[in-house]
Design an enzyme around this catalytic site. Sequence first.
Site, PDB file in Angstrom:
ATOM      1  N   GLY A 185     -43.315  16.902 -36.579  1.00 44.32           N
ATOM      2  CA  GLY A 185     -43.130  17.955 -37.572  1.00 44.32           C
ATOM      3  C   GLY A 185     -44.455  18.434 -38.115  1.00 44.32           C
ATOM      4  N   ALA A 186     -45.467  18.479 -37.238  1.00 46.21           N
ATOM      5  CA  ALA A 186     -46.841  18.722 -37.694  1.00 46.21           C
ATOM      6  C   ALA A 186     -47.366  20.108 -37.374  1.00 46.21           C
ATOM      7  CB  ALA A 186     -47.776  17.666 -37.100  1.00 46.21           C
ATOM      8  N   SER A 201     -46.658  22.656 -39.152  1.00 47.97           N
ATOM      9  CA  SER A 201     -46.847  23.316 -40.443  1.00 47.97           C
ATOM     10  C   SER A 201     -46.496  22.317 -41.542  1.00 47.97           C
ATOM     11  CB  SER A 201     -45.957  24.561 -40.559  1.00 47.97           C
ATOM     12  OG  SER A 201     -44.582  24.193 -40.531  1.00 47.97           O
ATOM     13  N   GLY A 202     -46.598  22.760 -42.789  1.00 46.73           N
ATOM     14  CA  GLY A 202     -46.128  21.976 -43.920  1.00 46.73           C
ATOM     15  C   GLY A 202     -46.786  20.620 -44.091  1.00 46.73           C
ATOM     16  N   GLY A 260     -46.452  17.856 -42.425  1.00 45.23           N
ATOM     17  CA  GLY A 260     -46.962  17.264 -41.194  1.00 45.23           C
ATOM     18  C   GLY A 260     -48.342  17.766 -40.829  1.00 45.23           C
ATOM     19  N   SER A 289     -36.484  11.249 -48.765  1.00 46.45           N
ATOM     20  CA  SER A 289     -36.343  12.004 -50.008  1.00 46.45           C
ATOM     21  C   SER A 289     -35.800  11.060 -51.078  1.00 46.45           C
ATOM     22  CB  SER A 289     -35.377  13.175 -49.823  1.00 46.45           C
ATOM     23  OG  SER A 289     -35.020  13.740 -51.077  1.00 46.45           O
ATOM     24  N   TYR A 322     -27.367  16.105 -45.865  1.00 45.99           N
ATOM     25  CA  TYR A 322     -28.817  15.930 -46.016  1.00 45.99           C
ATOM     26  C   TYR A 322     -29.130  14.593 -46.673  1.00 45.99           C
ATOM     27  CZ  TYR A 322     -33.646  16.827 -47.420  1.00 45.99           C
ATOM     28  OH  TYR A 322     -35.011  16.734 -47.586  1.00 45.99           O
TER      29      TYR A 322
END
Length: 276
Positions: A15-16, A18-19, A21, A137, A163
């Site tokens: 997940g790198a 963007s954001g 990651g 989370s 979620y």
Amino acid sequence: MERGELEGLTAVVTGASSGVGAAAARRLAALGASVVVVGRAVAATRAVADEVGGAAFTADFARFSEVRELAEHLMARVPRMDILVNNAGVASPKRETTSDGHELTMQVNFLSPFLLTSLLWERLSQAPSALVVNTSSSLYRYGKIDVDDLDKSRGRYCHVGSYNASKLAGVVHAAEINRRAPDTMTAVAFHPGTVRSALDRKYPLVTAAKASLIGRRLTQSPEEGAEPIVKIVTADRATLRDVFYNRLKPEPLRSTAADPELGARLWERAELLTRA
């Protein structure tokens, strides 16, 4: 933390593109780690990899076949893995089913990271002190898991419930790794904060609210969201077992997440569903 503190270590960050990651990849590289950048978007993933001087691999975690292919490439091209950051994630406002037949949120947030970790287990266990970091989370505390119905196919679908359950599964996964792994491997889950990132891409109103002046004051930037990863990676491994990092603060696991019976049943079910 000093520059060069992670010299000689290799970190795989999913997940790198963007954001959180991407921010984590930059921070870990700045500390001396060799960073392997994994993302869903080809161009963005390559751009981050070029920036940090690392290798780029693409995979869509909504497809087990791509996770397996990713693992094959990593095993063939990355001889040492010290850190695995399972950061790929999604939040969906409606029920979506992947080509593998699973509810999208549970597959991307838990089943695929579980599969990838299992496929890389041998390489990770060879590191002198391996670390698996699961992005979760604080909402995990509200999650409810029915091991026999991870896809929540029974009853009315609730995107929030799905979620939260996927984030609880990630914490339970980390706790169970610590029960099953050799002494040289440790796992921990963490809450990055309420981050302005692509996680909310399916919620345009949420994205807009976070981007507003008030929203920016109440939320974290991707760089701030990556701070817990850096803190965890540079911490004494002995302090990481059986804790959950709520941003920068370690907390004892909630009883559900620490339940060894749930951990064992979830692991067995995930192995069956992913054929790990």
